[in-house]
Design a protein around this motif. Structure first.
Motif, PDB file in Angstrom:
ATOM      1  N   ALA A   1     -13.799  -6.903   9.356  1.00  0.00           N
ATOM      2  CA  ALA A   1     -13.203  -5.983   8.378  1.00  0.00           C
ATOM      3  C   ALA A   1     -11.691  -5.917   8.548  1.00  0.00           C
ATOM      4  CB  ALA A   1     -13.819  -4.598   8.523  1.00  0.00           C
ATOM      5  N   ILE A   2     -11.234  -5.920   9.803  1.00  0.00           N
ATOM      6  CA  ILE A   2      -9.794  -5.872  10.062  1.00  0.00           C
ATOM      7  C   ILE A   2      -9.120  -7.135   9.550  1.00  0.00           C
ATOM      8  CG2 ILE A   2      -8.050  -5.892  11.890  1.00  0.00           C
ATOM      9  CD1 ILE A   2      -9.269  -3.141  11.400  1.00  0.00           C
TER      10      ILE A   2
ATOM     11  N   ARG B   1     -10.943   2.045  15.076  1.00  0.00           N
ATOM     12  CA  ARG B   1     -12.286   2.012  14.494  1.00  0.00           C
ATOM     13  C   ARG B   1     -13.381   1.868  15.560  1.00  0.00           C
ATOM     14  NH1 ARG B   1     -12.162  -1.520   8.858  1.00  0.00           N
ATOM     15  NH2 ARG B   1     -10.173  -0.730   8.044  1.00  0.00           N
TER      16      ARG B   1
ATOM     17  N   ASP C   1       0.858  -1.187   0.000  1.00  0.00           N
ATOM     18  CA  ASP C   1       0.000   0.000   0.000  1.00  0.00           C
ATOM     19  C   ASP C   1       0.891   1.233   0.000  1.00  0.00           C
ATOM     20  OD1 ASP C   1      -1.802   2.028   0.339  1.00  0.00           O
ATOM     21  OD2 ASP C   1      -2.684   1.261   2.192  1.00  0.00           O
TER      22      ASP C   1
ATOM     23  N   GLY D   1       0.125   3.642   2.691  1.00  0.00           N
ATOM     24  CA  GLY D   1      -0.127   2.954   3.949  1.00  0.00           C
ATOM     25  C   GLY D   1       0.571   3.561   5.151  1.00  0.00           C
TER      26      GLY D   1
ATOM     27  N   GLN E   1      -6.118  -9.448   2.807  1.00  0.00           N
ATOM     28  CA  GLN E   1      -5.819  -8.875   1.490  1.00  0.00           C
ATOM     29  C   GLN E   1      -4.331  -8.549   1.373  1.00  0.00           C
ATOM     30  OE1 GLN E   1      -8.062  -5.379   0.478  1.00  0.00           O
ATOM     31  NE2 GLN E   1      -7.268  -5.278  -1.597  1.00  0.00           N
ATOM     32  N   ALA E   2      -3.759  -7.984   2.437  1.00  0.00           N
ATOM     33  CA  ALA E   2      -2.332  -7.667   2.420  1.00  0.00           C
ATOM     34  C   ALA E   2      -1.491  -8.941   2.313  1.00  0.00           C
ATOM     35  CB  ALA E   2      -1.956  -6.883   3.674  1.00  0.00           C
TER      36      ALA E   2
ATOM     37  N   ASP F   1     -10.184  -9.010   7.155  1.00  0.00           N
ATOM     38  CA  ASP F   1     -10.224  -8.973   5.698  1.00  0.00           C
ATOM     39  C   ASP F   1      -9.113  -8.088   5.146  1.00  0.00           C
ATOM     40  OD1 ASP F   1     -11.831  -9.874   3.313  1.00  0.00           O
ATOM     41  OD2 ASP F   1     -11.842  -7.705   2.983  1.00  0.00           O
ATOM     42  N   ASP F   2      -8.873  -6.956   5.799  1.00  0.00           N
ATOM     43  CA  ASP F   2      -7.764  -6.085   5.377  1.00  0.00           C
ATOM     44  C   ASP F   2      -6.422  -6.820   5.498  1.00  0.00           C
ATOM     45  OD1 ASP F   2      -9.532  -4.029   4.891  1.00  0.00           O
ATOM     46  OD2 ASP F   2      -9.074  -2.932   6.747  1.00  0.00           O
TER      47      ASP F   2
ATOM     48  N   ARG G   1      -5.439  -1.172  14.753  1.00  0.00           N
ATOM     49  CA  ARG G   1      -6.322  -0.633  13.725  1.00  0.00           C
ATOM     50  C   ARG G   1      -7.782  -0.822  14.124  1.00  0.00           C
ATOM     51  NH1 ARG G   1      -6.188  -3.083   9.124  1.00  0.00           N
ATOM     52  NH2 ARG G   1      -6.761  -1.271   7.879  1.00  0.00           N
TER      53      ARG G   1
ATOM     54  N   TYR H   1      -0.589  -4.374   8.167  1.00  0.00           N
ATOM     55  CA  TYR H   1      -1.988  -4.783   8.071  1.00  0.00           C
ATOM     56  C   TYR H   1      -2.264  -6.140   8.726  1.00  0.00           C
ATOM     57  CZ  TYR H   1      -2.820  -0.997   4.804  1.00  0.00           C
ATOM     58  OH  TYR H   1      -2.942   0.251   4.242  1.00  0.00           O
TER      59      TYR H   1
ATOM     60  N   TRP I   1      -8.893 -13.821  -1.429  1.00  0.00           N
ATOM     61  CA  TRP I   1      -8.103 -12.764  -2.047  1.00  0.00           C
ATOM     62  C   TRP I   1      -7.007 -13.344  -2.952  1.00  0.00           C
ATOM     63  CZ3 TRP I   1      -9.396  -8.060  -2.875  1.00  0.00           C
ATOM     64  CH2 TRP I   1     -10.244  -7.379  -1.984  1.00  0.00           C
TER      65      TRP I   1
END
Length: 304
Positions: free
Chosen positions: A223-224, A197, A167, A170, A230-231, A226-227, A193, A184, A268
């Motif tokens: 969501a965390i 949130r 990123d 990032g 993805q990384a 998933d982030d 992170r 991430y 991913w």
């Protein structure tokens, strides 16, 4: 000492824990112990490691020592500067360990390399020729094994997947760069992170709690993860298309989250791996609870 009774000492050093074991030639662990990696200066950290080694070794004389340490490393001079152990910068770990155990061969390797080597030796990668192993814990380490040997690179630090930039906009990473996989996907960074949130404000919690909440359906926790997935997938696919491999094994404390991590990682990876030679890329959990130790021991046995 007969060949059948000979043992080596394996040492696994990370930002969260340090472990040591006496290991036989077939990979059998005979004696094992571990401690939390303490804070403090160089001698305080090494003092804790020395006590651990003395407990494990006892009256035994290992014929060689293998050390897997978080990096980066200077293999030529036996120095370590782990990103997540701030007390050690250019610390002469090989010389200090040799002084502790006696004049025997001491082989140093990146902890991620040792994890991959252990899984390749007796774990999930024993049936394949080329393996990418990833440890997701306090940091994100990795190693590549080809035909039973770790891929080192010219400095011995190859496959630092955790510090691959995924990123460009990032967050700052402990390595000095920004947008790294580790920012991430590592346990502490995911927790931080999530906190930003609004997840579990005011509570002292860790990645295990975050994964439990994700498994229970908490939207922020999901969501965390998933982030982070993805990384990790971006790092995995970039490595796979560079090295040409199809088997990935993930272990470490965060990997204990199970499907909460592996399902989005696989999703991913499937999305990102589009070139024909990586469309069969598979990601699976580690089989060994102590792959890093076994890989370090494997390094030691290679010197005998």
């Amino acid at each position: 000492m007969s060949a059948d009774s000979a043992t080596v000492l394996g040492i696994d050093i990370g930002g969260t824990k340090m472990a040591a074991a006496l290991v036989a030639a077939d990979g059998t662990i005979l004696t094992e112990d571990r401690i939390l990696t303490p804070p403090g200066d160089a001698d305080q950290v090494f003092g804790a490691l020395a006590e651990l080694v003395e407990r494990v070794v006892g009256a035994t004389t290992p014929i060689a020592v293998g050390i897997g340490s978080a990096g980066p490393l200077d293999l030529t001079h036996g120095l370590v500067s782990p990103v997540n152990i701030t007390g050690w910068r250019n610390f002469p770990l090989v010389d200090r360990v040799r002084a502790l155990v006696g004049d025997v061969p001491v082989e140093l390797g990146v902890d991620g390399h040792c994890f991959a080597l252990g899984e390749s030796w007796t774990g999930a990668g024993r049936a394949v020729d080329t393996l990418l192993g990833i440890v997701v814990s306090t940091g994100v380490g990795a190693g590549i094994v080809v035909d039973g040997k770790p891929m080192l690179g010219q400095s011995g630090n190859a496959a630092h997947l955790g510090h691959m930039v995924v990123d460009l906009d990032g967050e700052a990473c402990a390595c000095g760069s920004y947008g790294c996989v580790e920012t991430y996907a590592s346990g502490p960074r995911m927790v931080a992170r999530a906190k930003r949130r609004g997840w579990r404000p005011g509570e002292q919690v860790d990645a295990a709690v975050l994964s439990a909440d994700a498994a229970a359906g908490d939207e922020i926790a999901l969501a965390i993860f998933d982030d982070g997935a993805q990384a990790l997938a971006a790092g995995i696919v970039a490595t796979a298309v560079t090295v040409d491999l199809t088997t990935v094994v993930i272990g470490g404390g965060v990997a204990k989250a199970g499907p909460v991590l592996f399902d989005p990682v696989s999703r991913w990876v499937k999305r990102l791996a589009q070139l024909p030679f990586v469309t069969d890329l598979t990601v699976e959990p580690a089989q060994l609870a102590n792959a890093g130790l076994l890989g370090a021991a494997r390094l030691a046995w290679a010197t005998t």
